[in-house]
Design a protein around this motif. Structure first.
Motif, PDB file in Angstrom:
ATOM      1  N   MET A 224      29.154  16.739  26.809  1.00  8.43           N
ATOM      2  CA  MET A 224      27.907  16.216  27.112  1.00  8.43           C
ATOM      3  C   MET A 224      27.147  17.389  27.999  1.00  8.43           C
ATOM      4  SD  MET A 224      27.391  13.418  25.289  1.00  8.43           S
ATOM      5  CE  MET A 224      26.012  13.078  26.043  1.00  8.43           C
ATOM      6  N   ALA A 225      27.835  17.991  28.795  1.00  7.64           N
ATOM      7  CA  ALA A 225      27.347  18.989  29.815  1.00  7.64           C
ATOM      8  C   ALA A 225      26.576  20.046  28.894  1.00  7.64           C
ATOM      9  CB  ALA A 225      28.241  19.571  30.890  1.00  7.64           C
ATOM     10  N   ARG A 226      27.329  20.458  28.020  1.00 11.77           N
ATOM     11  CA  ARG A 226      26.731  21.641  27.126  1.00 11.77           C
ATOM     12  C   ARG A 226      25.753  21.213  26.198  1.00 11.77           C
ATOM     13  NH1 ARG A 226      32.355  24.550  25.046  1.00 11.77           N
ATOM     14  NH2 ARG A 226      32.943  25.446  26.849  1.00 11.77           N
ATOM     15  N   LYS A 227      25.797  20.022  25.848  1.00 11.73           N
ATOM     16  CA  LYS A 227      24.511  19.386  25.018  1.00 11.73           C
ATOM     17  C   LYS A 227      23.220  19.401  25.875  1.00 11.73           C
ATOM     18  CE  LYS A 227      23.568  15.492  22.012  1.00 11.73           C
ATOM     19  NZ  LYS A 227      24.242  14.193  21.475  1.00 11.73           N
TER      20      LYS A 227
ATOM     21  N   ILE B 241      22.161  11.729  32.584  1.00  9.94           N
ATOM     22  CA  ILE B 241      23.181  11.841  33.302  1.00  9.94           C
ATOM     23  C   ILE B 241      23.426  13.336  33.772  1.00  9.94           C
ATOM     24  CG2 ILE B 241      25.662  11.280  33.416  1.00  9.94           C
ATOM     25  CD1 ILE B 241      25.042   8.869  31.532  1.00  9.94           C
ATOM     26  N   ASN B 242      24.057  13.453  34.978  1.00 12.04           N
ATOM     27  CA  ASN B 242      24.318  14.830  35.227  1.00 12.04           C
ATOM     28  C   ASN B 242      25.934  14.919  35.014  1.00 12.04           C
ATOM     29  OD1 ASN B 242      24.649  17.294  36.588  1.00 12.04           O
ATOM     30  ND2 ASN B 242      23.970  16.667  38.420  1.00 12.04           N
ATOM     31  N   HIS B 243      26.188  15.538  33.644  1.00 13.05           N
ATOM     32  CA  HIS B 243      27.525  15.310  33.358  1.00 13.05           C
ATOM     33  C   HIS B 243      28.350  16.690  34.062  1.00 13.05           C
ATOM     34  CE1 HIS B 243      27.500  12.311  30.091  1.00 13.05           C
ATOM     35  NE2 HIS B 243      26.172  12.915  29.996  1.00 13.05           N
ATOM     36  N   ASP B 244      27.460  17.577  34.596  1.00 12.66           N
ATOM     37  CA  ASP B 244      28.128  18.704  35.122  1.00 12.66           C
ATOM     38  C   ASP B 244      28.659  18.328  36.569  1.00 12.66           C
ATOM     39  OD1 ASP B 244      27.513  21.356  33.924  1.00 12.66           O
ATOM     40  OD2 ASP B 244      25.436  20.513  33.977  1.00 12.66           O
ATOM     41  N   ALA B 245      28.032  17.545  37.151  1.00 18.42           N
ATOM     42  CA  ALA B 245      28.669  16.830  38.529  1.00 18.42           C
ATOM     43  C   ALA B 245      29.723  15.951  38.013  1.00 18.42           C
ATOM     44  CB  ALA B 245      27.663  16.072  39.140  1.00 18.42           C
ATOM     45  N   HIS B 246      30.006  15.373  37.200  1.00 15.51           N
ATOM     46  CA  HIS B 246      31.316  14.761  36.768  1.00 15.51           C
ATOM     47  C   HIS B 246      32.292  15.490  36.640  1.00 15.51           C
ATOM     48  CE1 HIS B 246      28.775  10.942  35.210  1.00 15.51           C
ATOM     49  NE2 HIS B 246      28.255  11.263  36.511  1.00 15.51           N
ATOM     50  N   LEU B 247      32.006  16.768  35.707  1.00 13.54           N
ATOM     51  CA  LEU B 247      33.112  17.548  35.382  1.00 13.54           C
ATOM     52  C   LEU B 247      33.399  18.133  36.660  1.00 13.54           C
ATOM     53  CD1 LEU B 247      34.600  19.056  33.261  1.00 13.54           C
ATOM     54  CD2 LEU B 247      32.819  20.554  33.143  1.00 13.54           C
ATOM     55  N   ILE B 248      32.719  18.937  37.267  1.00 14.44           N
ATOM     56  CA  ILE B 248      33.119  19.720  38.601  1.00 14.44           C
ATOM     57  C   ILE B 248      33.874  18.747  39.531  1.00 14.44           C
ATOM     58  CG2 ILE B 248      32.290  21.212  40.423  1.00 14.44           C
ATOM     59  CD1 ILE B 248      32.050  22.375  37.552  1.00 14.44           C
ATOM     60  N   GLY B 249      33.232  17.770  39.709  1.00 15.30           N
ATOM     61  CA  GLY B 249      33.980  16.775  40.863  1.00 15.30           C
ATOM     62  C   GLY B 249      35.284  16.213  40.283  1.00 15.30           C
ATOM     63  N   ALA B 250      35.484  16.074  39.066  1.00 20.55           N
ATOM     64  CA  ALA B 250      36.598  15.656  38.749  1.00 20.55           C
ATOM     65  C   ALA B 250      37.837  16.980  38.767  1.00 20.55           C
ATOM     66  CB  ALA B 250      36.612  15.258  37.067  1.00 20.55           C
ATOM     67  N   LEU B 251      37.325  18.033  38.329  1.00 13.23           N
ATOM     68  CA  LEU B 251      38.201  19.288  38.531  1.00 13.23           C
ATOM     69  C   LEU B 251      38.600  19.716  40.175  1.00 13.23           C
ATOM     70  CD1 LEU B 251      36.570  21.658  35.978  1.00 13.23           C
ATOM     71  CD2 LEU B 251      38.759  20.543  35.637  1.00 13.23           C
ATOM     72  N   PHE B 252      37.563  19.383  40.892  1.00  7.73           N
ATOM     73  CA  PHE B 252      37.866  19.611  42.273  1.00  7.73           C
ATOM     74  C   PHE B 252      38.880  18.512  42.735  1.00  7.73           C
ATOM     75  CE2 PHE B 252      37.040  18.573  46.995  1.00  7.73           C
ATOM     76  CZ  PHE B 252      37.084  19.919  47.321  1.00  7.73           C
ATOM     77  N   GLY B 253      38.760  17.129  42.280  1.00  8.63           N
ATOM     78  CA  GLY B 253      39.948  16.612  42.770  1.00  8.63           C
ATOM     79  C   GLY B 253      41.110  16.436  42.471  1.00  8.63           C
ATOM     80  N   PHE B 254      41.213  17.063  41.014  1.00 13.83           N
ATOM     81  CA  PHE B 254      42.500  17.392  40.633  1.00 13.83           C
ATOM     82  C   PHE B 254      43.114  18.714  41.335  1.00 13.83           C
ATOM     83  CE2 PHE B 254      45.512  19.611  37.540  1.00 13.83           C
ATOM     84  CZ  PHE B 254      46.300  18.390  37.175  1.00 13.83           C
ATOM     85  N   VAL B 255      42.402  19.748  41.761  1.00 17.60           N
ATOM     86  CA  VAL B 255      42.872  20.903  42.191  1.00 17.60           C
ATOM     87  C   VAL B 255      43.129  20.626  43.828  1.00 17.60           C
ATOM     88  CG1 VAL B 255      42.077  23.359  42.878  1.00 17.60           C
ATOM     89  CG2 VAL B 255      41.728  22.564  40.555  1.00 17.60           C
ATOM     90  N   TYR B 256      42.560  19.739  44.385  1.00 16.76           N
ATOM     91  CA  TYR B 256      42.680  19.506  45.862  1.00 16.76           C
ATOM     92  C   TYR B 256      44.095  19.368  46.461  1.00 16.76           C
ATOM     93  CZ  TYR B 256      41.340  18.241  50.544  1.00 16.76           C
ATOM     94  OH  TYR B 256      41.382  18.442  51.933  1.00 16.76           O
ATOM     95  N   PRO B 257      44.912  18.727  45.587  1.00 16.36           N
ATOM     96  CA  PRO B 257      46.493  18.575  46.123  1.00 16.36           C
ATOM     97  C   PRO B 257      46.773  20.009  46.187  1.00 16.36           C
ATOM     98  CG  PRO B 257      45.876  16.831  44.486  1.00 16.36           C
ATOM     99  CD  PRO B 257      44.629  17.780  44.626  1.00 16.36           C
ATOM    100  N   ILE B 258      46.578  20.962  45.139  1.00 16.34           N
ATOM    101  CA  ILE B 258      47.116  22.096  45.150  1.00 16.34           C
ATOM    102  C   ILE B 258      46.864  22.931  46.130  1.00 16.34           C
ATOM    103  CG2 ILE B 258      47.335  24.162  43.433  1.00 16.34           C
ATOM    104  CD1 ILE B 258      46.980  22.211  41.096  1.00 16.34           C
ATOM    105  N   LEU B 259      45.532  22.726  46.736  1.00 19.21           N
ATOM    106  CA  LEU B 259      44.990  23.355  47.632  1.00 19.21           C
ATOM    107  C   LEU B 259      45.676  23.132  49.039  1.00 19.21           C
ATOM    108  CD1 LEU B 259      40.859  23.268  46.865  1.00 19.21           C
ATOM    109  CD2 LEU B 259      42.700  25.374  46.320  1.00 19.21           C
ATOM    110  N   ILE B 260      46.055  21.881  49.088  1.00 18.96           N
ATOM    111  CA  ILE B 260      46.862  21.419  50.226  1.00 18.96           C
ATOM    112  C   ILE B 260      48.104  22.113  50.299  1.00 18.96           C
ATOM    113  CG2 ILE B 260      48.125  19.307  51.459  1.00 18.96           C
ATOM    114  CD1 ILE B 260      45.832  17.732  50.301  1.00 18.96           C
ATOM    115  N   ASN B 261      48.740  22.109  49.003  1.00 22.24           N
ATOM    116  CA  ASN B 261      50.021  22.912  49.021  1.00 22.24           C
ATOM    117  C   ASN B 261      50.332  23.030  47.446  1.00 22.24           C
ATOM    118  OD1 ASN B 261      52.733  23.382  48.921  1.00 22.24           O
ATOM    119  ND2 ASN B 261      53.304  21.955  50.518  1.00 22.24           N
TER     120      ASN B 261
END
Length: 205
Positions: free
Chosen positions: A163-166, A171-191
Motif C-alpha cells: 500500500m505504501a508503494r501504491k 492512510i499513511n502506510h509508510d508510518a505503519h510500516l516504519i513504526g512496526a519495524l522500529f518496534g520489532f528492532v527495538y529489543p535488539i537495540l536493547i540487547n
C-alpha cells in the motif's frame, strides 16, 4: 505509562476536534517541518487524530498491547537487561512516532498541503514489540479470526509495503510500516542477544 499516554492523546485529540487552529499546529506537514523548521511536528502529530473512530481504534489497540509491553519491560528489568521501565517505554513509543515519519518527510517534502495525523506508527511499534517476545501468541484478525502473531506480522508488513508503494488513499502506510519495524528492532537495540530469544520462541534457536 500506557494509561498516561492514552489520557494525554485523548485530551489533545478531542481538543483538536473542536479547534481547527490547534489541529493545524500539531499535524505532520513535511513542508513546514523542513522549510519552517517546525520539527516538533514529528512528535506532535501522534497526539491528534482525523476523527473519533481513528482515535478510538488507535487507543483500543494501545490499551490492549501497551500494558503487556510494560510487563515485558518489567521482566527485562528483573533479568537485569534494563535498569528502568518507563524511559524504555517512552523511547519505544515516542521514538517510533518520530522514526515513522522518516519516509513521509522525504516523499512529501515539497507538498505544502500534505497532512498526516495519528498515533498509528507508534501503536504499530507497540504491537510488533509484543510479537517479538511472543510470536506464536494468537492475535484476532477482524476480532474473530485467531492467527499466530508472527503470521499477522508478516501479512501486515507485506500489506503495508504494498500500500505504501501504491500510494493510494488517505492512510499513511509508510508510518505503519516504519513504526512496526522500529518496534520489532527495538529489543535488539536493547540487547542483540534478545534476537536469540525470539528465535527460541519460534522453536528455531
Amino acid at each position: 505509562m500506557t494509561y498516561l499516554i492514552i489520557l494525554i492523546t485523548v485530551l489533545v485529540s478531542v481538543a483538536a476536534f473542536n479547534n481547527g487552529h490547534l489541529f493545524d499546529q500539531l499535524l505532520l506537514n513535511p513542508y513546514r517541518v523542513l522549510k519552517k523548521n517546525q520539527w516538533y511536528r514529528l512528535l506532535s502529530h501522534a497526539f491528534v487524530h482525523a476523527n473519533f473512530l481513528h482515535l478510538l481504534v488507535n487507543m483500543v489497540v494501545l490499551f490492549s498491547f501497551g500494558r503487556y509491553v510494560e510487563s515485558i519491560f518489567y521482566q527485562l528489568k528483573a533479568a537485569g537487561t534494563i535498569s528502568f521501565v518507563q524511559p524504555h517505554f517512552l523511547i519505544l513509543y515516542l521514538g517510533a512516532a518520530i522514526v515513522a515519519t522518516s519516509t513521509t518527510i522525504v516523499k512529501h517534502r515539497d507538498e505544502p498541503y500534505y497532512k498526516s495525523v495519528g498515533a498509528s506508527g507508534a501503536v504499530s511499534a507497540i504491537v510488533f514489540f509484543s510479537i517479538f517476545f511472543n510470536p506464536l501468541e494468537k492475535l484476532y484478525l477482524m476480532a474473530v479470526i485467531p492467527i499466530p502473531g508472527i503470521v499477522f506480522a508478516i501479512a501486515y508488513l507485506l500489506y503495508t509495503t504494498y500500500m505504501a508503494r501504491k500510494g493510494a488513499g488517505n492512510i499513511n502506510h509508510d508510518a505503519h510500516l516504519i513504526g512496526a519495524l522500529f518496534g520489532f528492532v527495538y529489543p535488539i537495540l536493547i540487547n542483540p542477544k534478545l534476537f536469540l530469544f525470539f528465535l527460541k520462541q519460534l522453536g528455531i534457536g
